[in-house]
Design an enzyme around this catalytic site. Structure first.
Site, PDB file in Angstrom:
ATOM      1  N   HIS A 179       0.876  -1.176   0.000  1.00 53.98           N
ATOM      2  CA  HIS A 179       0.000   0.000   0.000  1.00 53.98           C
ATOM      3  C   HIS A 179       0.911   1.223   0.000  1.00 53.98           C
ATOM      4  O   HIS A 179       1.643   1.430   0.973  1.00 53.98           O
ATOM      5  CB  HIS A 179      -0.874   0.031   1.258  1.00 53.98           C
ATOM      6  CG  HIS A 179      -1.749  -1.173   1.432  1.00 53.98           C
ATOM      7  ND1 HIS A 179      -3.068  -1.199   1.067  1.00 53.98           N
ATOM      8  CD2 HIS A 179      -1.477  -2.402   1.938  1.00 53.98           C
ATOM      9  CE1 HIS A 179      -3.591  -2.384   1.338  1.00 53.98           C
ATOM     10  NE2 HIS A 179      -2.638  -3.141   1.874  1.00 53.98           N
ATOM     11  N   ARG A 184      -0.147   4.482  -0.701  1.00 50.14           N
ATOM     12  CA  ARG A 184      -0.859   5.633  -0.119  1.00 50.14           C
ATOM     13  C   ARG A 184      -1.027   6.852  -1.011  1.00 50.14           C
ATOM     14  O   ARG A 184      -1.548   7.865  -0.532  1.00 50.14           O
ATOM     15  CB  ARG A 184      -0.167   6.089   1.186  1.00 50.14           C
ATOM     16  CG  ARG A 184       0.084   5.008   2.212  1.00 50.14           C
ATOM     17  CD  ARG A 184      -1.193   4.335   2.631  1.00 50.14           C
ATOM     18  NE  ARG A 184      -1.025   3.519   3.827  1.00 50.14           N
ATOM     19  CZ  ARG A 184      -1.844   2.517   4.123  1.00 50.14           C
ATOM     20  NH1 ARG A 184      -2.856   2.204   3.340  1.00 50.14           N
ATOM     21  NH2 ARG A 184      -1.672   1.823   5.222  1.00 50.14           N
ATOM     22  N   HIS A 227      -9.254  -9.956   0.081  1.00 50.84           N
ATOM     23  CA  HIS A 227      -9.050  -9.805   1.532  1.00 50.84           C
ATOM     24  C   HIS A 227     -10.227 -10.508   2.195  1.00 50.84           C
ATOM     25  O   HIS A 227     -11.357 -10.027   2.130  1.00 50.84           O
ATOM     26  CB  HIS A 227      -9.020  -8.321   1.909  1.00 50.84           C
ATOM     27  CG  HIS A 227      -8.843  -8.071   3.376  1.00 50.84           C
ATOM     28  ND1 HIS A 227      -7.807  -7.326   3.886  1.00 50.84           N
ATOM     29  CD2 HIS A 227      -9.561  -8.472   4.455  1.00 50.84           C
ATOM     30  CE1 HIS A 227      -7.895  -7.279   5.211  1.00 50.84           C
ATOM     31  NE2 HIS A 227      -8.966  -7.975   5.584  1.00 50.84           N
ATOM     32  N   ASP A 259       2.423  -7.029   2.419  1.00 45.24           N
ATOM     33  CA  ASP A 259       1.315  -6.186   2.887  1.00 45.24           C
ATOM     34  C   ASP A 259       1.844  -4.927   3.562  1.00 45.24           C
ATOM     35  O   ASP A 259       1.354  -4.521   4.626  1.00 45.24           O
ATOM     36  CB  ASP A 259       0.368  -6.957   3.813  1.00 45.24           C
ATOM     37  CG  ASP A 259      -0.955  -6.210   4.010  1.00 45.24           C
ATOM     38  OD1 ASP A 259      -1.200  -5.229   3.291  1.00 45.24           O
ATOM     39  OD2 ASP A 259      -1.734  -6.604   4.885  1.00 45.24           O
TER      40      ASP A 259
END
Ligand code: DOR
Length: 438
Positions: free
Chosen positions: A62, A64, A179, A304
């Protein structure tokens, strides 16, 4: 005139034919020869005493950007990847706005151009409003596939409604990354932590059943739609056993932190820094995940990488956000497990290079072979180092592994024949390019 651009000389290379002493010749970003070759090269990289792996691909990060750049951005997150020996990343859609349209996807690629240190792909977020357009959206260049959050986590991407899930599964053909946490059970059990609790309650609230129910549900939906799925960050021994019976339709991912940390110890020691979704669980589950690695049930290890600032993490649980950094520590943490004899180097390569390339259909990535991209993670298997927050270049500046001594370290990151990191230093300019898919 030199014959080739770069010669990786004197190292041992992990190739499809085994671990062999081999020089590797590189021209125009591609591998042109492997073996006892000695070209006239414009540049020579002395790999004596080192092991050359195919470039490590982190299949779950991630970064962002856009919208949450106070935690991380495409430049800092990919710099962290290169520092950690990672040559390519697949980035998740729970940015602000979420990546659910062609326009949002184009914006991410435009932002990455000239700023990303490593090669990259982006996931298209599956959402109620785009569920019927995923067939087109998943085919956009550089997209590694669709990601669906069945349980709510950071951001507002969530699809738990059965009819919408079915529509999403019916649109398109590529592997859908999931997920898997059951939203209804998360809501039912939220009272366990509401109003404040110790972070060690995180795996009680989001318990094993929460994950198991969602994984079973998504396997059923995948079968009904005859659609391949990839179940992300598996955290329970039970899911490993369940998924073993569905390898024809489901591939499996786990993370270095779920293979390394366990509760309640990690929550006592790290507090909310150990909080992520799905949670770090008991030692019994950790051992179950290792069985999955040993038996070949796990296809991929992804970090992750989910940065949040220390200020955000300092909020009292459960208001503290879930997620921890990981892209920079994936290689050293897993090499330390290799040094401890927990998995072989070949299996590590299978999980972090060949695995992601295979499950998402990446072109020219994931193995040391002639014609493939010259992406390498050059490692010293004997180096003893300490992981520290000071080494972390991710914007949020911390790792749950601060202070951990490891054996095995990434010495260089080479992307399409360019050395972008050597001895903990970034070199040159960001040259990351979009990944390509079959
Ligand atoms: O812990 C997590 N953090 N799990 C997720 O699924 C999302 C991630 C994030 O983006 O912060």
């Amino acid at each position: 005139m030199s014959d080739i651009d770069l010669l990786l000389k004197g190292g041992r290379a992990v190739t499809p034919a085994g671990i062999v002493e081999a020089n590797i010749g590189i021209k125009d970003g591609k591998i042109v020869d492997i073996g006892a070759v000695d070209f006239k090269a414009a540049e020579i990289f002395d790999a004596s005493g080192l092991v050359v792996l195919p470039g490590v691909i982190d299949s779950q990060v991630h970064l962002r950007e856009p919208g949450l750049e106070h935690k991380e951005d495409l430049a800092t997150g990919t710099a962290a990847a290169a520092m950690g020996g990672v040559t390519a990343v697949c980035e998740m859609p729970n940015t602000k706005p979420s990546t659910t349209t062609a326009q949002a996807m184009a914006d991410k690629f435009a932002r990455a151009k000239g700023r990303a240190w490593v090669d990259h792909a982006f996931f298209m977020g599956g959402a109620p409003e785009n569920a019927d357009q995923l067939a087109e959206l998943e085919r956009l260049p550089g997209v590694c596939g669709v990601k669906i959050f069945m349980g709510s986590s950071t951001g507002n991407l969530l699809v738990d409604d059965e009819t919408i899930l079915k529509r999403a599964f019916a649109s398109g053909h590529r592997r859908i990354a999931i997920h898997a946490e059951d939203e209804a059970r998360l809501k039912e059990r939220r009272h366990l932590v509401e109003g404040g609790a110790h972070p060690k309650m995180h795996p009680e609230w989001r318990d094993a059943q929460t994950a198991i129910i969602a994984t079973q549900r998504v396997l059923r939906l995948a079968r009904e739609a005859n659609r391949p799925i990839h179940v992300l960050h598996i955290t329970t021994a039970d899911e490993i056993r369940i998924l073993a019976a569905h390898k024809d339709i489901a591939t499996v991912e786990t993370t270095p932190q779920h293979l390394t940390l366990s509760g309640p110890e990690c929550y006592e020691r790290l507090g909310t820094l150990a909080q992520m979704n799905p949670p770090i669980r008991s030692e019994e589950h950790r051992q179950g995940l290792w069985r999955g690695v040993e038996l070949g049930i796990v296809d991929v290890i992804g970090s992750d990488h989910a940065p949040h600032t220390l200020e955000e993490k300092a909020k009292p649980y459960p208001d503290s956000p879930s997620g921890m950094t990981g892209v920079q520590t994936l290689v050293p943490i897993m090499l330390d497990h290799v040094a401890a004899g927990r998995l072989t180097l070949e299996r590590f390569v299978d999980l972090t290079s060949a695995g992601p390339a295979r499950i998402y259909g990446m072109k020219n990535k994931g193995r040391i072979a002639v014609g493939y991209d010259a992406d390498f993670t050059v490692v010293d298997l004997k180096a003893q180092r300490k992981i520290t927050n000071q080494w972390i270049v991710s914007k949020c500046g911390w790792t749950p592994f601060d202070g951990m001594k490891v054996t095995g370290w990434p010495i260089a990151t080479i992307i399409r024949g360019n050395v972008v990191m050597r001895e903990d230093t970034l070199l040159g300019d960001p040259l990351g390019a979009p990944l390509r898919f079959i």
